[in-house]
Scaffold this motif. Structure first.
Motif, mmCIF file in Angstrom:
data_model
loop_
_atom_site.group_PDB
_atom_site.id
_atom_site.type_symbol
_atom_site.label_atom_id
_atom_site.label_comp_id
_atom_site.label_asym_id
_atom_site.label_seq_id
_atom_site.Cartn_x
_atom_site.Cartn_y
_atom_site.Cartn_z
ATOM 1 N N GLU A 200 0.817 -1.215 0.000
ATOM 2 C CA GLU A 200 0.000 0.000 0.000
ATOM 3 C C GLU A 200 0.854 1.271 0.000
ATOM 4 O O GLU A 200 0.343 2.363 -0.263
ATOM 5 C CB GLU A 200 -0.952 0.003 1.198
ATOM 6 C CG GLU A 200 -0.295 0.166 2.552
ATOM 7 C CD GLU A 200 0.345 -1.096 3.093
ATOM 8 O OE1 GLU A 200 0.953 -1.026 4.181
ATOM 9 O OE2 GLU A 200 0.234 -2.154 2.423
ATOM 10 N N LYS A 201 2.149 1.145 0.274
ATOM 11 C CA LYS A 201 3.055 2.294 0.269
ATOM 12 C C LYS A 201 4.264 1.983 -0.609
ATOM 13 O O LYS A 201 5.028 1.061 -0.299
ATOM 14 C CB LYS A 201 3.525 2.640 1.693
ATOM 15 C CG LYS A 201 2.410 3.133 2.615
ATOM 16 C CD LYS A 201 1.823 4.463 2.118
ATOM 17 C CE LYS A 201 0.705 4.928 3.039
ATOM 18 N NZ LYS A 201 0.059 6.175 2.517
ATOM 19 N N GLN A 277 2.093 7.259 -6.034
ATOM 20 C CA GLN A 277 1.511 6.977 -4.730
ATOM 21 C C GLN A 277 0.096 7.547 -4.634
ATOM 22 O O GLN A 277 -0.809 6.923 -4.058
ATOM 23 C CB GLN A 277 2.381 7.556 -3.615
ATOM 24 C CG GLN A 277 1.890 7.226 -2.209
ATOM 25 C CD GLN A 277 1.914 5.744 -1.906
ATOM 26 O OE1 GLN A 277 2.950 5.113 -1.975
ATOM 27 N NE2 GLN A 277 0.762 5.176 -1.568
ATOM 28 N N ASP A 281 -3.131 5.334 -3.861
ATOM 29 C CA ASP A 281 -4.066 5.654 -2.779
ATOM 30 C C ASP A 281 -5.498 5.691 -3.298
ATOM 31 O O ASP A 281 -6.433 5.223 -2.628
ATOM 32 C CB ASP A 281 -3.708 6.997 -2.153
ATOM 33 C CG ASP A 281 -2.409 6.962 -1.360
ATOM 34 O OD1 ASP A 281 -1.962 5.855 -1.008
ATOM 35 O OD2 ASP A 281 -1.836 8.043 -1.112
#
Length: 294
Positions: A200-201, A277, A281
């Protein structure tokens, strides 16, 4: 008699794929074995085709055949594993004929998925950067070499060590530059460098790879896949049931159009990281019903 055997085998295969589509939890381990068998079969078939082609075809033609054979093999792998669903509305015709394409790296499944979803007509114009040791893989290594992908010769074979052997890398860089000068050339790679344990990052992008788009004034696009780490988790069985979302988007129209202070590898890599990113997101929020991922 032969017709009955073929028909029976076809019916059994169809029935099994229908069972897989139902995603019965008790069969997840069996689905993993099935995914492995299918992948081995499609890879072996691709290897044989490419190996034979390497003896009779000129280099440029061989590269196209190898790319399209790999695409067909991995597309067949997905077709026979319907428990893995790919949700995509990508319009590939909007991707520039010459560009750099950045991919997130969350699983060994990433390359299988990406190769499978790129259109058959376009895959021959795609190349990637890959760790040189991958050329030694059984079956896959021969396909990588025949496809004309570009190995990266790191000084140390360990994660986090990005120094390259300049003597070995020089001829590869020249070949890569020749490729990029073609009318149709998409150079794709994983800017994170290694499989990300926190999907997720995004991890920090390796800045050395961003010299190329500046030198050639290339557009930069991003390709994100969310869910690959579910279908092939680290240390787990591949082929697990999962819904995989993919997205293609523009990151930089052209490097020459950026402010001068961003036209260096460090600043460019950081800018691309921020843009990707933000898109990631957004994808995670959509998967979570509009809620932002922590």
């Amino acid at each position: 008699m032969l017709g009955l055997i073929v028909g029976g085998a076809g019916l059994a295969l169809f029935s099994w794929t229908c069972v897989l589509r139902m995603r019965i939890k008790a069969l997840n381990k069996l689905a993993g074995y099935w995914f492995g068998v299918v992948t081995m079969f499609t890879l072996l078939s691709a290897f044989v085709i490419v190996k034979i082609a390497s003896f009779v075809l000129p280099r440029r033609t061989l590269e196209s055949v190898a790319c399209r054979t790999a695409k067909t093999a991995f597309a067949l792998t997905l077709l026979l594993n319907p428990q893995v669903s790919v949700r995509s509305n990508i319009e590939w015709n909007k991707l520039p004929s010459r560009c750099m394409l950045l991919l997130n790296h969350t699983s060994w499944f990433d390359s299988v998925l990406f190769t499978a979803v790129v259109p058959f007509f376009a895959i021959a114009h795609f190349r990637t950067l890959l760790k040189s040791t991958l050329l030694s893989l059984p079956l896959g290594g021969e396909i990588f070499k025949s496809a004309g992908h570009f190995p990266v010769y790191f000084m140390k074979d360990e994660d986090g060590s990005w120094a390259v052997d300049k003597d070995k890398q020089a001829p590869v860089t020249e070949r890569m530059n020749e490729f990029i000068r073609r009318p149709e050339a998409v150079l794709s790679f994983y800017p994170e460098g290694v499989v990300n344990k926190t999907p997720e990052k995004l991890q920090t992008f390796r800045r050395g790879s961003f010299v190329t788009p500046i030198e050639h004034d290339l557009p930069i696009y991003g390709f994100l896949a969310v869910g690959n780490d579910i279908t092939w988790p680290a240390g787990g069985f591949p082929g697990q049931p999962a819904d995989i979302d993919v997205r293609l988007f523009e990151v930089v129209e052209k490097t020459s159009k950026l402010p001068e202070e961003m036209q260096n590898p460090q600043a460019l890599s950081e800018h691309c990281h921020v843009v990707m990113q933000k898109e990631l997101d957004s994808m995670l929020a959509e998967r979570n019903g509009g809620k932002k991922s922590n």
